[in-house]
Design a protein around this motif. Structure first.
Motif, short mmCIF file in Angstrom:
data_model
loop_
_atom_site.label_atom_id
_atom_site.label_comp_id
_atom_site.label_asym_id
_atom_site.label_seq_id
_atom_site.Cartn_x
_atom_site.Cartn_y
_atom_site.Cartn_z
N LEU A 70 0.83 -1.20 0.00
CA LEU A 70 0.00 0.00 0.00
C LEU A 70 0.86 1.25 0.00
CD1 LEU A 70 -2.42 -1.20 2.81
CD2 LEU A 70 -3.10 -0.85 0.43
N LEU A 71 0.50 2.21 -0.85
CA LEU A 71 1.20 3.49 -0.87
C LEU A 71 0.85 4.27 0.40
CD1 LEU A 71 3.01 5.27 -2.72
CD2 LEU A 71 0.87 6.34 -3.54
N LYS A 72 1.87 4.90 0.99
CA LYS A 72 1.65 5.67 2.23
C LYS A 72 2.69 6.78 2.31
CE LYS A 72 4.91 3.32 5.30
NZ LYS A 72 5.12 2.69 6.63
N PHE A 73 2.52 7.64 3.32
CA PHE A 73 3.54 8.63 3.68
C PHE A 73 4.16 8.24 5.01
CE2 PHE A 73 0.91 11.87 1.19
CZ PHE A 73 1.75 11.80 0.09
N GLY A 74 5.45 8.55 5.15
CA GLY A 74 6.09 8.39 6.44
C GLY A 74 5.51 9.35 7.47
#
Length: 301
Positions: A266-270
């Motif tokens: 899944l694409l995410k942000f830190g």
């Protein structure tokens, strides 16, 4: 003597008449009493049964209600889609729309979104490239029509409220790191094209920024947390550059997971801002379908 004889004759006739009447009455009473009571009940039951059968036939021959017909048609279209019988699903959709049943098409779309079924994007794509693309524009939400040529989108993370963008600097591989921008206003560098890529029997996307012909991918290596760093690159030939989109309903909102084909991540942000308040984009170490953390808004224009 003659008078007495006449009187006597009249009395005899009267007695005879009474005797005949009594006999007829007695015979009639006997006839009634000899009728089998069971046969009377049987006759009544026969009439009752006939009436009942007639009523059942009327009930069974009645046309089903419109709600029943609508649900049957909805299930038929839904089953064709989930079986990936898209040619038949498209023809069925065109027939429904032409007959004024566009509400059924919308109900099926809503049902697929409620179930979190990414096939709703495949269905939308097949309708768009059919002989009736106007049905897609009429029935599908814009966020599910992102494959269309004139549609571009901003991707805004649900948890962080940051928009997907990229670094202006190129690294030694010629790639640019993908970042989260806290500024979500309409700007070209947070806009993305979704290029449809049909392979096998399903739809994937190649995602490219509006400003340049580079494509979103995940790096090969993992960091210490097991995440893959996200980049944009000139190349677009690998499964690392292909993405599926999966709808998810969360607190009444229609949101989406963005999932890499190669790593199923899944694409995410830190969590920690870097680079002047930007956040780094990653493919998450596990496929954790948590809408609060990993879902996205697709804001189309």
């Amino acid at each position: 003597m003659e008078l007495k004889g006449a009187v006597l004759l009249m009395c005899v006739l009267a007695v005879s008449a009474n005797s005949t009447v009594d006999k007829e009455a007695t015979d009639n009473i006997a006839a009634v009493e000899t009728v089998n009571p069971t046969s009377v009940v049987s006759t009544v039951d026969s009439v009752s049964t006939e009436a009942s059968v007639t009523l059942d036939n009327v009930t069974s021959n009645q046309s089903p209600s419109m709600s029943v017909v609508s649900k049957q048609r909805e299930n038929k279209l839904y089953n064709l889609i989930v079986a990936r019988k898209f040619d038949e699903a498209v023809e069925n959709t065109i027939s429904l729309y032409g007959a004024g049943w566009s509400n059924i098409i919308k109900q099926v779309i809503e049902r697929l979104c409620d179930e979190g079924n990414s096939i709703v994007f495949d269905y939308s794509y097949k309708i768009s490239i059919s002989k009736a693309p106007y049905i897609a524009r009429s029935c599908f939400p814009m966020a599910i029509r992102i494959h269309e040529r004139m549609v571009f989108a901003k991707l805004i993370n649900k948890r962080d409220g940051y928009a997907l963008t990229y670094n202006n600097h190129v690294d030694f591989d010629g790639d640019r790191r993908v970042l989260g921008d806290p500024n979500t206003e309409s700007r070209m560098d947070i806009g993305w094209w979704f290029v449809p890529h049909w392979t096998g029997d399903r739809l994937y996307y190649q995602m490219r920024p509006l400003r340049m012909a580079m494509f979103l991918k995940l790096g090969n290596s993992r960091d210490g947390d097991g995440d893959h760093t996200a980049y944009v690159s000139d190349d677009y030939s690998t499964n690392r550059h292909l993405w599926t989109i999966q709808p998810v309903k969360h607190n009444g909102e229609l949101l989406f997971y963005i999932i890499n084909r190669e790593f199923d991540k899944l694409l995410k942000f830190g969590l920690s801002p870097v680079y002047d308040g930007y956040r780094i984009a990653y493919g998450h170490s596990t496929k954790d379908l948590n809408p609060h953390k990993f879902s996205w808004y697709i804001k189309t224009a």
